[in-house]
Design a protein around this motif. Sequence first.
Motif, PDB file in Angstrom:
ATOM      1  N   ASP A  14       0.811  -1.216   0.000  1.00 20.68           N
ATOM      2  CA  ASP A  14       0.000   0.000   0.000  1.00 20.68           C
ATOM      3  C   ASP A  14       0.847   1.270   0.000  1.00 20.68           C
ATOM      4  OD1 ASP A  14       0.510  -1.155   2.699  1.00 20.68           O
ATOM      5  OD2 ASP A  14      -0.253   0.791   3.353  1.00 20.68           O
ATOM      6  N   GLU A  17       1.064   2.907  -3.427  1.00 17.79           N
ATOM      7  CA  GLU A  17      -0.179   3.256  -4.123  1.00 17.79           C
ATOM      8  C   GLU A  17      -0.262   4.733  -4.510  1.00 17.79           C
ATOM      9  OE1 GLU A  17      -2.379   1.347  -5.313  1.00 17.79           O
ATOM     10  OE2 GLU A  17      -1.975  -0.569  -4.344  1.00 17.79           O
ATOM     11  N   GLY A  37      -0.195  -2.804  -9.061  1.00 20.20           N
ATOM     12  CA  GLY A  37      -1.262  -1.811  -8.921  1.00 20.20           C
ATOM     13  C   GLY A  37      -1.274  -0.840 -10.092  1.00 20.20           C
TER      14      GLY A  37
END
Length: 352
Positions: A14, A17, A37
């Motif tokens: 994360d 991101e 991602g």
Amino acid sequence: MLSLPSQLLLRNTDIFENGKWAIVNPSDAAIFDELRGPSMDITGLHQFHDIYFQSENTSKFLQVFAASFGIDDLKDKQQLDGAVIFLPKAKQHLEMLIANMTDLVKVGGKLLIVGENKAGIKSVGKLLARLGSTVNKIDGAKHCGLISVEIETPNKSAFEIKQFGVIRKYLVNDQELKVFSLPGVFGHKQFDPGTQLLLAQFEPRCVKLVNMKGQVLDFACGTGIIGTYFAKLNAKVKVTMSDVSALAIYCSKQTLELNAVEGKVIASDGMKQVEGYFDHVVSNPPFHTGIRNDYSITQQFIAQAHKQTRPRGTLDIVANKFLPYSEVMSGLYFRSKTLVSTNKYNIYEAAK
């Protein structure tokens, strides 16, 4: 299987991101394939040619191979929002990477270090505290840690790799050589005793050196002291130096220049990028990958060096006494023998 630090980092995807990120000296090329991602904007920054070459051929992200990194190496030439450094073996190497990344990551951005406990990850918080007051352990598992700091203090001046370099003068068989070295390069701030013993077999007026001619390869050149010695003392040879490390490539070029001699210096994963045939191969080959022993590097080198050595060509290497290279050489070469044996090192010579 991915290394333990890579596995730990992937538990925290994360962080990638939002914003522009760099991953510095990853231990696995495959980590870029795991970061899928759609909004991820990642650049791989590499000082080791093996992982760079694999990443360049498999990843959708920009990959850069260099001794140091500047804003021009980054996508759109814009500062990063964050960077992750894989913990190197040498503390001074880490300090150099931190200084380099502090130039590239914007104030308010994040700098993370990931590594194994036994490699010293628990102590990096003190280094990061110089950059900002908010140092956090983001994650810890698999005997690894992931440490982060928000950058509050930028570099006072632009990063310059030469500032981390050291120039030393060494007497090699009574011949003075100037040697440039950097943290993270074999031979930094020292004249390795194994290399000394190897070069002692090539004294200036000895038959072994006088009879050398043609192409000489210094494999795993490090600071470049071996190849530079031959280039300086024997005008009949043309020297090629190779190493997997961009830092070693940089050092070897500097060492050649300091001694006013010429040589070809190339980055190579083992012998994979080394082209052509050689009359003589001389090396103090590595037996580590990171902090782990890895005898396969030299075993593969010996086999490939045999293929790329001309008939009647020679291979001379120094190795710690416990390393099992004598059998490998005798199984490939027409003649193989131990020239010198001490309580710590063996000098092996083989002829094709």
